[in-house]
Motif scaffolding. Sequence first.
Motif, short mmCIF file in Angstrom:
data_model
loop_
_atom_site.label_atom_id
_atom_site.label_comp_id
_atom_site.label_asym_id
_atom_site.label_seq_id
_atom_site.Cartn_x
_atom_site.Cartn_y
_atom_site.Cartn_z
N GLY A 18 0.79 -1.22 0.00
CA GLY A 18 0.00 0.00 0.00
C GLY A 18 0.82 1.27 0.00
N ASN A 19 1.91 1.30 0.76
CA ASN A 19 2.70 2.52 0.81
C ASN A 19 3.38 2.82 -0.53
OD1 ASN A 19 4.45 0.32 1.21
ND2 ASN A 19 5.75 1.41 2.63
N LYS A 20 3.83 1.80 -1.22
CA LYS A 20 4.45 2.00 -2.53
C LYS A 20 3.42 2.50 -3.53
CE LYS A 20 7.80 -1.70 -1.81
NZ LYS A 20 8.20 -3.04 -2.27
N ILE A 21 2.23 1.94 -3.48
CA ILE A 21 1.16 2.34 -4.39
C ILE A 21 0.75 3.78 -4.11
CG2 ILE A 21 -1.25 1.91 -5.03
CD1 ILE A 21 -0.64 -1.10 -4.45
N ARG A 22 0.67 4.16 -2.83
CA ARG A 22 0.30 5.53 -2.48
C ARG A 22 1.33 6.53 -3.01
NH1 ARG A 22 2.12 9.01 0.83
NH2 ARG A 22 3.39 7.54 2.00
N VAL A 23 2.61 6.26 -2.78
CA VAL A 23 3.66 7.16 -3.26
C VAL A 23 3.63 7.22 -4.79
CG1 VAL A 23 6.16 7.52 -3.39
CG2 VAL A 23 5.13 6.80 -1.23
N TYR A 24 3.51 6.07 -5.44
CA TYR A 24 3.46 6.03 -6.90
C TYR A 24 2.30 6.87 -7.44
CZ TYR A 24 2.51 4.44 -11.60
OH TYR A 24 2.25 4.41 -12.94
N ASN A 25 1.10 6.67 -6.90
CA ASN A 25 -0.07 7.39 -7.40
C ASN A 25 0.06 8.90 -7.22
OD1 ASN A 25 -1.46 5.17 -8.40
ND2 ASN A 25 -2.49 4.78 -6.46
N MET A 26 0.61 9.31 -6.09
CA MET A 26 0.79 10.75 -5.86
C MET A 26 1.76 11.33 -6.88
SD MET A 26 2.06 12.73 -2.42
CE MET A 26 3.48 11.67 -2.26
N LEU A 27 2.90 10.67 -7.10
CA LEU A 27 3.89 11.18 -8.05
C LEU A 27 3.38 11.11 -9.48
CD1 LEU A 27 7.18 9.76 -6.51
CD2 LEU A 27 5.97 11.89 -6.01
N ARG A 28 2.64 10.07 -9.80
CA ARG A 28 2.05 9.94 -11.13
C ARG A 28 1.10 11.11 -11.42
NH1 ARG A 28 3.82 8.54 -15.37
NH2 ARG A 28 2.18 8.89 -16.84
N THR A 29 0.33 11.51 -10.40
CA THR A 29 -0.59 12.65 -10.55
C THR A 29 0.19 13.93 -10.83
OG1 THR A 29 -2.23 11.62 -9.11
CG2 THR A 29 -2.38 14.00 -9.40
N PHE A 30 1.27 14.15 -10.08
CA PHE A 30 2.10 15.34 -10.33
C PHE A 30 2.66 15.32 -11.75
CE2 PHE A 30 3.21 15.49 -5.55
CZ PHE A 30 2.15 16.34 -5.29
N LYS A 31 3.13 14.16 -12.17
CA LYS A 31 3.72 14.05 -13.52
C LYS A 31 2.67 14.29 -14.60
CE LYS A 31 6.71 11.31 -16.39
NZ LYS A 31 7.73 10.32 -16.45
N GLU A 32 1.47 13.74 -14.41
CA GLU A 32 0.39 13.94 -15.38
C GLU A 32 -0.01 15.41 -15.50
OE1 GLU A 32 -2.61 11.28 -13.97
OE2 GLU A 32 -1.62 9.51 -14.84
N ARG A 33 0.24 16.18 -14.45
CA ARG A 33 -0.09 17.61 -14.47
C ARG A 33 1.09 18.46 -14.91
NH1 ARG A 33 -4.50 18.28 -9.68
NH2 ARG A 33 -5.69 16.47 -10.33
#
Length: 151
Positions: A18-33
Amino acid sequence: MTQILVISPVPTHPHDSGNKIRVYNMLRTFKERGSAIHFLYAGFTEGANCAAMEAEWDQVFYVEQTKTSFLKKMAIRVKNFFGLSTTQLDRIIWKLNLSFIARLFKPFRIDDWYDASMEERVLSLQEKHAYDVVLVEYVFLSKVFELFDEN
C-alpha cells in the motif's frame, strides 16, 4: 515546468504494498499535471525494481542507506534464515503486529532513522537542478528539509 525532488525510503516499484502504491499514485498525478519528477530513492535496493522506476520518472538517483536500525537488522536475519522474500516478510510482520517489540526498547525519536550520508547528494542535486518543490516521504526523513531555505 515544475521540478519536484522526491526523497523516499520507499521505492515506487514494484507495486506490491500500500505505501508503494500511495507514493506512486501521488507522483504519477504530479507528472500527469506537467511536473518533472526527480526521485531520490534513499533505501535498500534489494526488492526494488530500479529499471521500472527509471522508466517511470524523469530522473532517478540512489543513496544507499548506511544506518540500519536494530529492527531492520533483525528483520533481515529472520528473512534470510527462513528464506523469505522482502514482501513475504512484510506480510508476516503486518499479520503479527510486531509493534510490541519496539516497546521493549526505547521509543524511536523522530530523527533516529535519518541518515546524514545522503546530505552531500541532496545538496549537489539542489545546486544542479534548483528544484521548485521538495517532497520528503515519511516524517523520519524530514530533517533533510534543514538543507533547504524556507522557499
